[in-house]
Design a protein around this motif. Structure first.
Motif, PDB file in Angstrom:
ATOM      1  N   ALA A 410      -3.992  76.427   9.974  1.00 44.90           N
ATOM      2  CA  ALA A 410      -4.206  76.060  11.378  1.00 44.90           C
ATOM      3  C   ALA A 410      -3.512  74.741  11.700  1.00 44.90           C
ATOM      4  CB  ALA A 410      -5.702  75.968  11.673  1.00 44.90           C
ATOM      5  N   VAL A 411      -3.584  73.776  10.778  1.00 47.87           N
ATOM      6  CA  VAL A 411      -2.916  72.493  10.991  1.00 47.87           C
ATOM      7  C   VAL A 411      -1.417  72.700  11.163  1.00 47.87           C
ATOM      8  CG1 VAL A 411      -2.391  70.251   9.960  1.00 47.87           C
ATOM      9  CG2 VAL A 411      -4.673  71.215   9.724  1.00 47.87           C
ATOM     10  N   SER A 412      -0.841  73.492  10.267  1.00 46.84           N
ATOM     11  CA  SER A 412       0.600  73.748  10.312  1.00 46.84           C
ATOM     12  C   SER A 412       0.999  74.475  11.587  1.00 46.84           C
ATOM     13  CB  SER A 412       1.006  74.562   9.078  1.00 46.84           C
ATOM     14  OG  SER A 412       2.344  74.974   9.158  1.00 46.84           O
ATOM     15  N   ILE A 413       0.250  75.516  11.951  1.00 47.72           N
ATOM     16  CA  ILE A 413       0.606  76.305  13.132  1.00 47.72           C
ATOM     17  C   ILE A 413       0.472  75.466  14.394  1.00 47.72           C
ATOM     18  CG2 ILE A 413      -0.056  78.280  14.543  1.00 47.72           C
ATOM     19  CD1 ILE A 413      -0.800  79.761  12.018  1.00 47.72           C
ATOM     20  N   LEU A 414      -0.594  74.679  14.505  1.00 52.02           N
ATOM     21  CA  LEU A 414      -0.765  73.848  15.691  1.00 52.02           C
ATOM     22  C   LEU A 414       0.369  72.838  15.824  1.00 52.02           C
ATOM     23  CD1 LEU A 414      -4.612  73.190  15.848  1.00 52.02           C
ATOM     24  CD2 LEU A 414      -3.223  74.595  17.374  1.00 52.02           C
ATOM     25  N   GLY A 415       0.834  72.297  14.701  1.00 52.99           N
ATOM     26  CA  GLY A 415       1.974  71.398  14.760  1.00 52.99           C
ATOM     27  C   GLY A 415       3.212  72.096  15.295  1.00 52.99           C
ATOM     28  N   SER A 416       3.431  73.336  14.854  1.00 49.35           N
ATOM     29  CA  SER A 416       4.586  74.100  15.332  1.00 49.35           C
ATOM     30  C   SER A 416       4.441  74.450  16.809  1.00 49.35           C
ATOM     31  CB  SER A 416       4.737  75.385  14.512  1.00 49.35           C
ATOM     32  OG  SER A 416       5.033  75.098  13.164  1.00 49.35           O
ATOM     33  N   VAL A 417       3.238  74.744  17.250  1.00 50.31           N
ATOM     34  CA  VAL A 417       3.002  75.031  18.663  1.00 50.31           C
ATOM     35  C   VAL A 417       3.353  73.809  19.515  1.00 50.31           C
ATOM     36  CG1 VAL A 417       1.193  75.480  20.376  1.00 50.31           C
ATOM     37  CG2 VAL A 417       1.286  76.819  18.281  1.00 50.31           C
ATOM     38  N   ARG A 418       2.936  72.625  19.063  1.00 49.50           N
ATOM     39  CA  ARG A 418       3.238  71.404  19.812  1.00 49.50           C
ATOM     40  C   ARG A 418       4.745  71.132  19.838  1.00 49.50           C
ATOM     41  NH1 ARG A 418      -0.001  68.936  23.287  1.00 49.50           N
ATOM     42  NH2 ARG A 418       1.150  67.024  22.860  1.00 49.50           N
ATOM     43  N   ARG A 419       5.424  71.330  18.722  1.00 45.03           N
ATOM     44  CA  ARG A 419       6.867  71.059  18.689  1.00 45.03           C
ATOM     45  C   ARG A 419       7.634  71.994  19.608  1.00 45.03           C
ATOM     46  NH1 ARG A 419       5.545  70.160  13.268  1.00 45.03           N
ATOM     47  NH2 ARG A 419       6.104  72.294  12.626  1.00 45.03           N
ATOM     48  N   ARG A 420       7.083  73.189  19.849  1.00 46.41           N
ATOM     49  CA  ARG A 420       7.730  74.118  20.776  1.00 46.41           C
ATOM     50  C   ARG A 420       7.273  73.898  22.213  1.00 46.41           C
ATOM     51  NH1 ARG A 420       7.475  76.747  15.919  1.00 46.41           N
ATOM     52  NH2 ARG A 420       9.225  78.151  15.422  1.00 46.41           N
ATOM     53  N   HIS A 421       6.382  72.938  22.435  1.00 48.48           N
ATOM     54  CA  HIS A 421       5.879  72.626  23.778  1.00 48.48           C
ATOM     55  C   HIS A 421       5.197  73.841  24.405  1.00 48.48           C
ATOM     56  CE1 HIS A 421       8.578  69.332  23.030  1.00 48.48           C
ATOM     57  NE2 HIS A 421       9.608  70.160  23.013  1.00 48.48           N
ATOM     58  N   LEU A 422       4.523  74.617  23.561  1.00 45.76           N
ATOM     59  CA  LEU A 422       3.815  75.797  24.046  1.00 45.76           C
ATOM     60  C   LEU A 422       2.373  75.448  24.361  1.00 45.76           C
ATOM     61  CD1 LEU A 422       5.117  78.448  21.483  1.00 45.76           C
ATOM     62  CD2 LEU A 422       5.878  78.133  23.844  1.00 45.76           C
ATOM     63  N   GLY A 423       1.721  76.302  25.104  1.00 46.96           N
ATOM     64  CA  GLY A 423       0.306  76.147  25.377  1.00 46.96           C
ATOM     65  C   GLY A 423      -0.480  77.297  24.783  1.00 46.96           C
ATOM     66  N   LEU A 424      -1.770  77.081  24.569  1.00 47.49           N
ATOM     67  CA  LEU A 424      -2.657  78.108  24.024  1.00 47.49           C
ATOM     68  C   LEU A 424      -3.791  78.367  24.998  1.00 47.49           C
ATOM     69  CD1 LEU A 424      -3.098  77.085  20.259  1.00 47.49           C
ATOM     70  CD2 LEU A 424      -1.515  78.770  21.228  1.00 47.49           C
ATOM     71  N   ALA A 425      -4.228  79.612  25.029  1.00 44.60           N
ATOM     72  CA  ALA A 425      -5.475  79.939  25.721  1.00 44.60           C
ATOM     73  C   ALA A 425      -6.657  79.688  24.801  1.00 44.60           C
ATOM     74  CB  ALA A 425      -5.452  81.387  26.200  1.00 44.60           C
ATOM     75  N   HIS A 426      -6.510  80.118  23.541  1.00 45.35           N
ATOM     76  CA  HIS A 426      -7.590  79.955  22.558  1.00 45.35           C
ATOM     77  C   HIS A 426      -6.993  79.794  21.171  1.00 45.35           C
ATOM     78  CE1 HIS A 426      -8.971  82.918  25.687  1.00 45.35           C
ATOM     79  NE2 HIS A 426      -9.920  82.025  25.811  1.00 45.35           N
ATOM     80  N   LEU A 427      -7.734  79.131  20.325  1.00 48.62           N
ATOM     81  CA  LEU A 427      -7.471  79.123  18.886  1.00 48.62           C
ATOM     82  C   LEU A 427      -8.805  79.332  18.178  1.00 48.62           C
ATOM     83  CD1 LEU A 427      -5.947  78.450  16.172  1.00 48.62           C
ATOM     84  CD2 LEU A 427      -6.694  76.094  16.551  1.00 48.62           C
ATOM     85  N   VAL A 428      -8.838  80.258  17.235  1.00 52.64           N
ATOM     86  CA  VAL A 428     -10.010  80.453  16.382  1.00 52.64           C
ATOM     87  C   VAL A 428      -9.528  80.501  14.940  1.00 52.64           C
ATOM     88  CG1 VAL A 428     -11.919  81.967  15.740  1.00 52.64           C
ATOM     89  CG2 VAL A 428     -11.315  81.686  18.155  1.00 52.64           C
ATOM     90  N   SER A 429     -10.111  79.636  14.118  1.00 55.14           N
ATOM     91  CA  SER A 429      -9.820  79.644  12.680  1.00 55.14           C
ATOM     92  C   SER A 429     -11.023  80.229  11.962  1.00 55.14           C
ATOM     93  CB  SER A 429      -9.533  78.227  12.188  1.00 55.14           C
ATOM     94  OG  SER A 429      -9.622  78.160  10.779  1.00 55.14           O
ATOM     95  N   ALA A 430     -10.821  81.324  11.229  1.00 57.26           N
ATOM     96  CA  ALA A 430     -11.939  82.056  10.627  1.00 57.26           C
ATOM     97  C   ALA A 430     -12.250  81.626   9.208  1.00 57.26           C
ATOM     98  CB  ALA A 430     -11.670  83.554  10.655  1.00 57.26           C
ATOM     99  N   GLY A 431     -11.433  80.764   8.600  1.00 60.39           N
ATOM    100  CA  GLY A 431     -11.723  80.334   7.236  1.00 60.39           C
ATOM    101  C   GLY A 431     -11.825  81.509   6.283  1.00 60.39           C
ATOM    102  N   ASN A 432     -12.974  81.649   5.634  1.00 62.41           N
ATOM    103  CA  ASN A 432     -13.183  82.762   4.697  1.00 62.41           C
ATOM    104  C   ASN A 432     -13.308  84.117   5.382  1.00 62.41           C
ATOM    105  OD1 ASN A 432     -13.227  80.824   2.748  1.00 62.41           O
ATOM    106  ND2 ASN A 432     -15.323  81.195   2.049  1.00 62.41           N
ATOM    107  N   ARG A 433     -13.356  84.122   6.713  1.00 67.10           N
ATOM    108  CA  ARG A 433     -13.492  85.359   7.494  1.00 67.10           C
ATOM    109  C   ARG A 433     -14.728  86.150   7.068  1.00 67.10           C
ATOM    110  NH1 ARG A 433     -12.548  90.118   6.590  1.00 67.10           N
ATOM    111  NH2 ARG A 433     -11.315  89.722   4.715  1.00 67.10           N
ATOM    112  N   ALA A 434     -15.836  85.432   6.874  1.00 64.37           N
ATOM    113  CA  ALA A 434     -17.050  86.111   6.446  1.00 64.37           C
ATOM    114  C   ALA A 434     -17.621  86.996   7.551  1.00 64.37           C
ATOM    115  CB  ALA A 434     -18.094  85.090   6.006  1.00 64.37           C
TER     116      ALA A 434
END
Length: 943
Positions: A410-434
């Motif tokens: 998530a840290v890596s992807i969010l950094g890439s999103v910012r560098r592309r000057h994109l916006g998000l509607a939502h972000l959900v990080s599921a971790g272990n996806r339990a």
């Protein structure tokens, strides 16, 4: 074995069906636990009965009944889980809120009764209990339910009818008798899936629209420790103390929604560690953040002191404390919990037990779980930003919904999103996806008006069958871009509960492709594709125009476009870096005026000087509102930029996405074109050939297993395999086992000349190249000679146990030999394979794979997918073969495998496709007791 809220299976009698226990999402988005009733439920059942209204009691028992007599109480709670079955829905403290039961009244018929707590009407408990009771009944051989209902109990009759069953009713002596078959039908399955989608979408909506958040940390956590810093980070973001700054390039306004302000959220915190000294980093300590936030945070020493209602809880607690805390959250009306901390399944068996305990506690209390080891969630909406994540600099609002699993990703992807000057509607990080998974988010995003594009980073897929059907439905209306940690689906990260799989490494790719998913290789490609989908229309065709700053660059771009499936018929337009303003304007005007252009690729890289804004602005002006999908590679630009933004005719800003390399731009363009073609194509209808008798086949398999005295697996002989296939409308060409020449001649006389002679030795079976198969044997002398030769050849090879060494079969018309296989996989369920016969096909892996259920289009695609498939369609002057007959056989096998989990393995080899007809010459099958599929005919959350 699943662990129930009242104890484990081991604590109950040996016949207790622990695999019937399940956690379920209800209509309102909350959860409950369903399990078989137990004798120790007597007090809970009595309490449930006493709390019911007089009207509800009368509708259930046809008489007023203040308390259940001890005799009835014992009978209701002591069942044999076979002829008398009862399921209960329970809360976190094991209070019963719904009961469903059946009593067998015939070999395949049972009488059912339901009772739902008055306080829980309208939550969908009746439909959930009916699904689970019907699944249990089918497992015990019951195929029909009857119910006696008072005429005024329309609600219960509606539960049966709205479940998709076909009811037969009659009124007798003031009582309505309702009868219905419980085998799943297309309509009942469609109803279940629609309810599942609605419930799961609502549960996710409850998480993303939270207006009150409770952060839980532990007094025993050291100030500045990892859990303390996690809690501090989330608190700082929730109350607006984050360190996010403006985008230095100020490039978001053109491509993101207005706003970006904090959403007004009521924030509370429990369990502060001691306050560190002055001067500490405010993001490093929960206590410091609370001190700085002032009255924006309400702090409590104990969870018991917290005032509700609370929508969302964020946990930064050691695992054992988290489990205890979750059990106490139900009273606050919490919809879900985000678990930031680790210490669960990734730590081994002890951690796995804690993770399961956490899920049981949460689901019984009505909560969904995001995590453990989650990065958190963030959501933009009209009311502003909800940032319940560890990100201090979240992206601005946009139209992309993003799901990922591990926090570090998530840290890596969010950094890439910012560098592309994109916006998000939502972000959900599921971790272990339990619990909360990509499937849940896709259910929500399908009807979410704020999301146009879905991007998923999946480290594992726990339920590929459900993923396939959910993704296919979503992809019909929104692009779904997916990157997996392992392209095969065989990679299972620590902490992820995923069933093992023995399928081909290409199976997951085929599942994705047939579902309309844009499968990419890495997160870079995922965001490159997502930005194109978010900013540009889908390609209306594959005719490309190229604008470049040199002829050499234009040639390279045209080559890349051709490789991606585009035709570049228009001569590339060359805009040298010294072109004047009129040349720039005229070039783009001519390209976009050409009616034979669908997509435009612009690559302009000056060798001297900075970015040429004239090119960017002319491209943006002409592309806006043109309907032509446009991409650019311009020096110094990346992602969504104001330089490539211009208003369309309605004044709406439109942006051409910028890519670092032409190859990246063309790759994304090709992915968009393939998706557009998939979306525009007819996806067909689910195959449903007539003459498939799955229920009879299931009875036959059960009888064969009982006769063999096995509960594991049984290899069916040729006769039983042919009998099983006949129940699916597939005929196996008759063959006769023989031991010598005399028996072979007699068999040929009965079957009719010419015949085929085959060795049954595994090493020689189907091997005409090794002499194990002799075809077109026309007379007795030839047959006797062939028998002698094949027996001599087979002397060096062990024969199949219990089988005659030879078999004689009537000759089929000449054609092309094919192979159809099906295997029941623990993860994917039935996996179907198709290829043309021969060693070359097997050696090269020239096999098409698919996971049923299939549409007629899927079946047709599957037949045409192998590279050797042209042999079926008139290759090199050979007459075209009866592919329609082959597709019918493949469709019937797919339905049989889909409806029979007991069919562990099936192989039709060879299937000879002739000019007229497809002939099955050999078949083998292995059957066994059916396991529980990940995506069965009942709603259930993972455990």
């Amino acid at each position: 074995m699943a662990e129930g809220t009242g104890g484990t299976h081991a604590q109950h009698d040996a016949g207790y069906p622990g695999d019937w226990e399940a956690d379920v999402v209800l209509r309102d988005g909350s959860t409950t636990h369903v399990r078989p009733i137990r004798p120790d439920d007597a007090d809970a059942l009595q309490a449930f009965h006493v709390a019911q209204s007089e009207a509800s009691t009368y509708l259930r028992f046809f008489a007023p009944l203040e308390r259940l007599p001890d005799r009835d109480l014992a009978r209701f709670t002591t069942v044999d889980h076979r002829d008398r079955v009862a399921l209960v829905a329970v809360t976190g403290d094991d209070a019963i809120i719904g009961v469903a039961r059946y009593d067998r009244v015939g070999p395949e018929e049972a009488e059912v009764a339901f009772n739902i707590a008055d306080a829980h009407h309208g939550r969908g408990l009746g439909s959930v209990l009916l699904e689970h009771l019907a699944a249990a009944a089918r497992e015990r051989g019951v195929r029909r339910f009857t119910a006696e209902v008072l005429p005024q109990n329309g609600r219960m009759i509606a539960v049966f009818r709205e479940a998709g069953y076909s009811l037969r009713q009659h009124l007798d002596d003031g009582v309505v008798t309702v009868v219905f078959d419980i085998d799943p039908t297309d309509r009942s399955l469609a109803v279940m899936m629609a309810r599942e989608r609605s419930a799961e979408a609502r549960s996710v909506q409850g998480l993303l629209t939270a207006r009150s958040v409770l952060v839980l940390t532990s007094p025993g956590v050291a100030p500045g420790s990892l859990d303390d810093r996690r809690a501090a980070r989330v608190l700082a973001d929730l109350v607006g103390l984050g360190e996010r700054g403006p985008d230095p390039a100020d490039r978001t306004g053109a491509v993101t929604a207005a706003g970006g302000a904090e959403r007004p959220v009521e924030v509370q915190v429990v369990g502060l560690p001691s306050v560190p000294g002055d001067g500490a980093d405010p993001a490093a300590s929960t206590a410091e953040v609370v001190a700085r936030a002032g009255d924006r945070v309400r702090s409590w020493a104990s969870l018991d002191d917290v005032e509700g209602p609370v929508d969302l809880a964020v946990l930064a607690l050691p695992a054992p404390e988290a489990v205890a805390a979750v059990r106490r959250l139900g009273r606050l009306g919490v919809r879900g919990v985000v678990v930031l901390s680790g210490g669960y399944a990734e730590q081994g068996p002890t951690g796995l037990a804690l993770q399961r305990a956490l899920l049981r506690a949460a689901h019984a209390a009505g909560l969904r779980v995001v995590g453990p080891r989650s990065y958190g969630l963030l959501a933009h909406a009209a009311g502003g930003l909800l940032n319940a994540s560890l990100s201090e600099d979240p992206p601005p609002p946009g139209r992309i919904g993003l799901f990922c699993q591990s926090a570090s990703t998530a840290v890596s992807i969010l950094g890439s999103v910012r560098r592309r000057h994109l916006g998000l509607a939502h972000l959900v990080s599921a971790g272990n996806r339990a619990d909360v998974s990509g499937n849940d988010l896709m259910q929500f995003w399908q009807d979410d008006d704020s999301t146009d594009v879905v991007a998923l980073y999946l480290e594992s897929i726990g339920n590929p069958r459900k993923f396939s059907r959910v993704a296919r439905r979503l992809a019909r209306v929104k692009p779904v871009v997916v990157v997996t940690a392992g392209r095969s689906g065989h990679v299972v990260p620590p902490g992820h509960a995923v069933r093992p799989t023995q399928t081909s490494r290409h199976t997951l790719q085929e599942v994705m492709r047939r579902s309309g998913v844009v499968l990419v290789d890495n997160t870079h490609q995922m965001l490159e594709a997502a930005q194109l989908f978010a900013l540009q229309p889908l390609p209306p065709g594959r005719r490309a125009a190229v604008v470049a700053s040199s002829s050499a660059m234009a040639a390279l771009v045209a080559e890349a476009a051709g490789t991606a499936g585009f035709s570049v018929e228009r001569a590339p337009a060359i805009l040298h870096e010294d072109a004047d303003d009129a040349k720039v304007a005229r070039t783009f005007a001519e390209v976009y005026a050409d009616p034979d252009v669908d997509v435009v690729v612009t690559v302009h890289v000056p060798t001297v000087g900075p970015l040429d804004l004239r090119v960017a602005q002319a491209l943006a002006r002409n592309a806006a509102g043109s309907g032509r999908t446009s991409v650019a590679c311009l020096l110094g630009l990346h992602g969504a930029t104001p330089e490539l933004t211009a208003p369309d005719a309605d004044g709406t800003p439109r942006t051409v996405p910028a890519y670092t390399t032409p190859e990246d731009a063309v790759l994304a363009l090709g992915q968009a074109a393939r998706y557009g073609a998939w979306r525009a194509a007819d996806r067909g209808r689910l195959v449903a050939p007539e003459g498939i008798h799955a229920r009879t086949a299931r009875r036959s398999i059960a009888g064969w297993l009982d006769e063999a005295g096995t509960r594991e697996s049984l290899d069916l002989g040729p006769e039983r395999t042919a009998e099983l296939l006949a129940l699916a409308g597939v005929e196996v060409l008759p063959s006769v086992p023989v031991h010598d020449a005399d028996e072979a001649v007699a068999a040929a006389g009965r079957l009719g000349w010419p015949v085929a002679l085959k060795s049954t030795a595994p090493a020689l079976r189907h091997r005409s190249d090794l002499g194990g198969v002799r075809l077109d044997v026309h007379d007795e002398a030839e047959l006797r000679a062939d028998v002698a030769q094949v027996l001599a050849l087979a002397a060096a090879h062990p024969a199949a146990p219990g089988r005659a060494p030879l078999e004689v079969q009537a000759m089929a018309p000449h054609g092309v030999a094919c192979v159809i296989r099906s295997s029941e996989d623990p993860l994917f369920g039935p996996v179907l394979g198709f290829g043309l016969g021969g060693d070359t096909t097997d050696l090269l892996g020239d096999v098409a794979w698919a996971v049923p259920p299939l549409t007629d289009v899927d079946v047709a695609d599957m037949v045409r997918a192998p590279r050797s498939a042209p042999r079926l369609f008139g290759y090199r002057g050979v007459p075209p073969l009866d592919v329609e007959a082959l597709e019918d056989v493949l469709a019937r096998v797919s339905v049989l495998a889909d409806q029979l989990p007991e069919l562990l393995h099936l192989e039709l080899n060879p299937v000879v496709v002739a000019e007229h007809g497809a002939y099955v010459l050999g078949a083998t099958a292995r059957v066994g007791v059916a396991g529980t599929r990940a995506d069965g005919p009942r709603r259930a959350l993972p455990v």
